[in-house]
Design an enzyme around this catalytic site. Structure first.
Site, PDB file in Angstrom:
ATOM      1  N   ASP A  20      36.620 -16.182  35.862  1.00 43.26           N
ATOM      2  CA  ASP A  20      35.173 -16.285  35.729  1.00 43.26           C
ATOM      3  C   ASP A  20      34.445 -15.125  36.401  1.00 43.26           C
ATOM      4  O   ASP A  20      33.301 -15.271  36.812  1.00 43.26           O
ATOM      5  CB  ASP A  20      34.696 -17.605  36.324  1.00 43.26           C
ATOM      6  CG  ASP A  20      35.039 -17.714  37.809  1.00 43.26           C
ATOM      7  OD1 ASP A  20      34.133 -18.044  38.601  1.00 43.26           O
ATOM      8  OD2 ASP A  20      36.208 -17.461  38.168  1.00 43.26           O
TER       9      ASP A  20
ATOM     10  N   LYS B  58      32.168 -24.651  38.258  1.00 35.62           N
ATOM     11  CA  LYS B  58      32.529 -24.087  39.553  1.00 35.62           C
ATOM     12  C   LYS B  58      31.332 -23.391  40.171  1.00 35.62           C
ATOM     13  O   LYS B  58      30.511 -22.792  39.469  1.00 35.62           O
ATOM     14  CB  LYS B  58      33.705 -23.127  39.388  1.00 35.62           C
ATOM     15  CG  LYS B  58      34.006 -22.305  40.634  1.00 35.62           C
ATOM     16  CD  LYS B  58      34.119 -20.847  40.268  1.00 35.62           C
ATOM     17  CE  LYS B  58      34.064 -19.935  41.475  1.00 35.62           C
ATOM     18  NZ  LYS B  58      34.371 -18.559  41.103  1.00 35.62           N
TER      19      LYS B  58
ATOM     20  N   GLU C 287      33.439 -25.317  46.104  1.00 39.60           N
ATOM     21  CA  GLU C 287      34.066 -24.141  46.737  1.00 39.60           C
ATOM     22  C   GLU C 287      33.219 -23.522  47.851  1.00 39.60           C
ATOM     23  O   GLU C 287      32.387 -22.638  47.590  1.00 39.60           O
ATOM     24  CB  GLU C 287      34.365 -23.077  45.668  1.00 39.60           C
ATOM     25  CG  GLU C 287      35.014 -21.805  46.249  1.00 39.60           C
ATOM     26  CD  GLU C 287      35.362 -20.745  45.201  1.00 39.60           C
ATOM     27  OE1 GLU C 287      35.137 -21.005  43.993  1.00 39.60           O
ATOM     28  OE2 GLU C 287      35.848 -19.666  45.584  1.00 39.60           O
TER      29      GLU C 287
ATOM     30  N   GLU D 172      33.821 -21.017  50.356  1.00 35.16           N
ATOM     31  CA  GLU D 172      34.853 -20.091  50.816  1.00 35.16           C
ATOM     32  C   GLU D 172      34.535 -19.610  52.223  1.00 35.16           C
ATOM     33  O   GLU D 172      33.489 -19.013  52.457  1.00 35.16           O
ATOM     34  CB  GLU D 172      34.990 -18.888  49.881  1.00 35.16           C
ATOM     35  CG  GLU D 172      35.975 -17.850  50.434  1.00 35.16           C
ATOM     36  CD  GLU D 172      36.356 -16.751  49.453  1.00 35.16           C
ATOM     37  OE1 GLU D 172      35.854 -16.761  48.308  1.00 35.16           O
ATOM     38  OE2 GLU D 172      37.157 -15.868  49.840  1.00 35.16           O
TER      39      GLU D 172
ATOM     40  N   LYS E 185      37.975 -26.448  46.103  1.00 37.35           N
ATOM     41  CA  LYS E 185      38.577 -25.108  46.080  1.00 37.35           C
ATOM     42  C   LYS E 185      38.343 -24.484  47.452  1.00 37.35           C
ATOM     43  O   LYS E 185      37.429 -23.683  47.638  1.00 37.35           O
ATOM     44  CB  LYS E 185      37.969 -24.252  44.964  1.00 37.35           C
ATOM     45  CG  LYS E 185      38.615 -22.865  44.863  1.00 37.35           C
ATOM     46  CD  LYS E 185      38.327 -22.195  43.504  1.00 37.35           C
ATOM     47  CE  LYS E 185      38.786 -20.738  43.505  1.00 37.35           C
ATOM     48  NZ  LYS E 185      38.777 -20.106  42.178  1.00 37.35           N
TER      49      LYS E 185
ATOM     50  N   SER F 257      43.931 -22.272  42.416  1.00 34.54           N
ATOM     51  CA  SER F 257      42.905 -21.804  41.480  1.00 34.54           C
ATOM     52  C   SER F 257      42.764 -20.322  41.812  1.00 34.54           C
ATOM     53  O   SER F 257      41.928 -19.934  42.626  1.00 34.54           O
ATOM     54  CB  SER F 257      41.579 -22.537  41.673  1.00 34.54           C
ATOM     55  OG  SER F 257      40.577 -21.921  40.876  1.00 34.54           O
TER      56      SER F 257
ATOM     57  N   TYR G 234      31.847 -10.250  45.508  1.00 34.91           N
ATOM     58  CA  TYR G 234      32.295 -10.534  44.136  1.00 34.91           C
ATOM     59  C   TYR G 234      31.247 -10.054  43.156  1.00 34.91           C
ATOM     60  O   TYR G 234      30.091 -10.393  43.288  1.00 34.91           O
ATOM     61  CB  TYR G 234      32.522 -12.034  43.976  1.00 34.91           C
ATOM     62  CG  TYR G 234      33.795 -12.482  44.664  1.00 34.91           C
ATOM     63  CD1 TYR G 234      33.839 -12.633  46.049  1.00 34.91           C
ATOM     64  CD2 TYR G 234      34.951 -12.724  43.949  1.00 34.91           C
ATOM     65  CE1 TYR G 234      34.995 -13.019  46.676  1.00 34.91           C
ATOM     66  CE2 TYR G 234      36.121 -13.114  44.581  1.00 34.91           C
ATOM     67  CZ  TYR G 234      36.150 -13.260  45.946  1.00 34.91           C
ATOM     68  OH  TYR G 234      37.288 -13.648  46.580  1.00 34.91           O
TER      69      TYR G 234
END
Lengths: 357, 339
Positions: B14, B126, B166, B168, B208, B277, B339
């Site tokens: 993604d 997500k 998620e 992170e 995640k 994932s 990202y």
């Protein structure tokens, strides 16, 4: 141009200015859909030129700007001009009035609740605020909505709306805009004034907790709350009672650092809203913030009806606006005598059940 | 539960257009729609992929794309028995009042977007937010991360999409593994508290998380057994058994590290499916093998199967590192990676 280092001083200065005794805010930020409802109530077509003409009528009304410290605009209006080509922001600035901008994107249903909502508009907000500052805006507004009933407002609705307000406020301040924090508790319902007071106190406590958690500088904010009143389906009470309950709720929840509290009118008639504000300012008690107005319908109703979309009525309509502006200006000083020339509709309730903006 | 099925995990493809552009340019390709489409086609049409992959997370553009033969990607996935998922967040922006931290946007209009994605064939969503240990993290950043995830999860479920949750915790920093554990416990406590406040159904979410490891710049590296021990400790303390699957992100670990760590975590039964994932940890060798050349597609697809199978075995606790390539061992940590 924009100097980040001066931001704190500028925010505090602008917020304090809006709370200048004798002045208040004209909320003219109806979205295109909402202003369409106003226009259609006087049989005027909802086209850009008519929206522009209405706002020009308001902003150029002789004497009106002296009663105002701020005007809240919708995005379209921020970029519009008078018929002779002068940008509205310049008209306002020259009249000593700060231009403000509505930045929320409306309410959306809060899933899992019984019709409660949250307010959208955080995505890309920083970029939009920067643009608005460049266009001349110096304060912003974001309206969160809660309602009272047997099981509402829920804790979830309060948390979500308080958090949204706090995020919005923090972002605005980073961009030089004073955020007006508006947690409107709708007047709809059959509850009594005590219930409204309890809910208002709970909601405002959550808002200030969230604002503090987000490190919002309170000196550079304004609060736009509902007045504490009985529900719309309950018997009315005197302005002095409303004043007492409202100011007490604020004393219990609003830190002294907040420079001004600018009430929403929420469906009260023009005259009611003025009388209630006046009663608050007459009250002999601790009031470290100014108590003023940020009225939409309660400033424009008579004006709209008088105008009826006709060029030949503009002057009379502007006179009607001045009457209400002066009355509210006096109300911020506690000197209103209730003797404003009442136009047709000034005493008319503007409450619409379950009103959707 | 289908996504959290034995021996399978998620292929995360993604990457936003900008991020995909970085991947493509690393092999000398321009960031054009045809190139992105060609790359995703390579991945999704890999024969037999569905044996090891239960779900694929797509970017919005990809959800609406087709193969060069005109077959919709969602149909390709359906035939592979892989469930399509969709990234729904709108990226990270600076968090005012924080210590240079970020928050994740994307709630505006999320309900109607989610409904559209469901119509197009997506069945899970997500949303990735981040927490930075070098920046604190501040209580505000943790709260904002958790609250955003909870709101997104509630809206997703309302529209028939299983939300992957998620938060992170970035690898950046020189902190020891004990500090990561502390922060992870705090973050997950807050996440589950707000998920509950928002009436999210735990049986219908997937997590995640990042694995619990020392910071990338910490003087000592931890071995897979240590990472497994700390990570499982955290999960057992914070994740209700009702959650069906925990699909780890790889976050800059090498392909092999990511596989070894997962394997170490599956040496005894867990109350939830513990799987993967992975994006970079599945795609790195694939990209380098492909180099953008049609004649390399088959070899690149084989490389994908190698990694997918390795992680499938890791999920079953049966992976062996014998025969792994040098490329697979290359670390992919980039300091301050955005990202």
């Amino acid at each position: 141009s924009f100097n980040y280092l001066n931001i704190v001083d500028e925010l505090a200065k602008n917020a304090a200015y809006i709370g200048t005794p004798g002045k208040g805010i004209l909320a003219a930020d109806e979205s295109t859909g909402t202003i369409g409802k106003r226009l259609s109530s006087i049989n005027v077509e909802n086209i850009e030129e008519n929206r522009r003409a209405l706002r020009e009528l308001l902003f150029t009304a002789p004497g009106a700007l002296q009663c105002l410290s701020g005007v809240i605009l919708f995005e379209e209006t921020l970029y519009q001009k008078t018929a002779s080509g002068k940008p509205f922001v310049d008209v306002l600035k020259e009249g000593g009035v700060l231009p403000g901008i509505k930045v929320d994107k409306g309410t959306v249903e809060l899933n899992g609740t019984n019709g409660e909502t949250f307010t959208q508009g955080l995505d890309g907000l920083a970029q939009r605020c920067q643009k608005y500052y460049e266009a001349g805006a110096r304060f912003a507004k974001w309206r969160a909505v809660l309602k009272i009933s047997a099981n509402e407002p829920t804790e979830l609705a309060i948390q979500e709306n308080a958090n949204g307000l706090a995020m919005y406020a923090a972002i605005c301040q980073q961009c030089g805009l004073v955020p007006i924090v508006e947690p409107e508790i709708l007047v709809d319902g059959s509850h009594d004034i005590q219930k409204c007071a309890a809910v208002t106190e709970r909601v405002l406590a959550a808002c200030y907790k969230a604002l503090n958690d987000h490190h919002v500088m309170l000196e550079g904010t304004l609060l736009k709350p509902n007045m504490v009143t009985p529900g719309s389906d309950s018997p009315k009470v005197a302005p002095e009672i409303i004043a007492e309950y409202t100011v007490r709720a604020l004393q219990r929840t609003v830190p002294a650092a907040v420079p001004a509290i600018v009430f929403l009118s929420g469906g009260q008639s023009e005259e009611e809203a003025t009388l209630n504000l006046n009663a608050m300012n007459k009250l002999q008690t601790k009031k470290p913030w100014s108590l003023s107005f940020s009225f939409g319908r309660a400033l424009q109703q008579s004006t709209l009806k008088t105008w009826a979309g006709k060029e030949e009525n503009v002057k009379k309509a502007q006179d009607a606006l001045l009457v209400r502006c002066k009355a509210n200006s006096e109300a911020t000083l506690g000197t209103y005598k209730g003797d404003a020339e009442l136009c047709e509709g000034a005493a008319e309730s503007l409450h619409v059940k379950d009103y959707k903006y | 539960k289908t996504i959290a099925s034995s021996g399978r995990g998620i292929l995360a493809i993604d990457e936003s257009n900008a991020t995909c552009g970085k991947r493509l340019s690393s092999i000398g390709l321009d960031n054009t729609e045809p190139n992105r489409q060609a790359y995703r086609q390579l991945l999704l049409t890999t024969p037999g992929l569905g044996e090891y992959i239960s779900g694929a997370i797509l970017f919005e553009e990809t959800l609406y794309q087709s193969t060069t033969d005109g077959k919709k990607f969602v149909d390709v996935l359906h035939d592979q028995k892989i469930i399509p998922g969709i990234k729904v967040d709108k990226g990270l922006v600076p968090l005012p009042g924080s210590n240079n931290e970020s928050w994740c946007q994307g709630l505006d209009g999320l309900s109607s977007r989610s409904a559209e994605y469901y119509k197009q064939g997506a069945r899970f969503a997500k949303w990735r937010t981040v927490v930075s240990i070098p920046c604190g993290p501040s209580a505000l950043a943790v709260k904002e991360a958790a609250w955003g995830l909870a709101r997104y999860a509630a809206i997703s479920q309302d529209n028939g999409l299983v939300p992957i949750v998620e938060p992170e915790i970035l690898l950046d920093g020189d902190h020891p593994i004990e500090r990561t554990l502390e922060v992870a416990e705090k973050v997950w406590a807050e996440v589950f508290y707000y998920l509950a406040e928002n009436n999210v159904i735990f049986e219908g979410i997937l997590l995640k998380p990042s694995m619990v490891t020392p910071g990338a710049e910490h003087k000592e590296r931890a071995n897979p057994e240590t990472i497994a021990k700390y990570t499982l400790t955290m999960l057992k303390r914070r994740v209700p058994p009702a959650v069906p699957g925990i699909m780890f992100l790889s976050g800059g670990q090498s392909e092999m590290e990511a596989t070894l760590n997962l394997h170490a975590m599956n040496q005894s039964p867990n109350p939830w499916h513990v799987s993967f994932s992975y994006a970079r940890a599945l795609q790195n060798t694939v990209l380098k093998t492909w180099q953008g050349r049609p004649e390399n597609v088959e070899a690149a697809q084989k490389a994908l199967l190698v990694r997918a199978k390795a992680n499938s075995l890791a999920q079953l606790g049966k992976y062996s590192a014998e025969g792994e390539s040098e490329e697979a061992k290359k670390g992919m940590f980039v300091k301050g990676y955005t990202y």
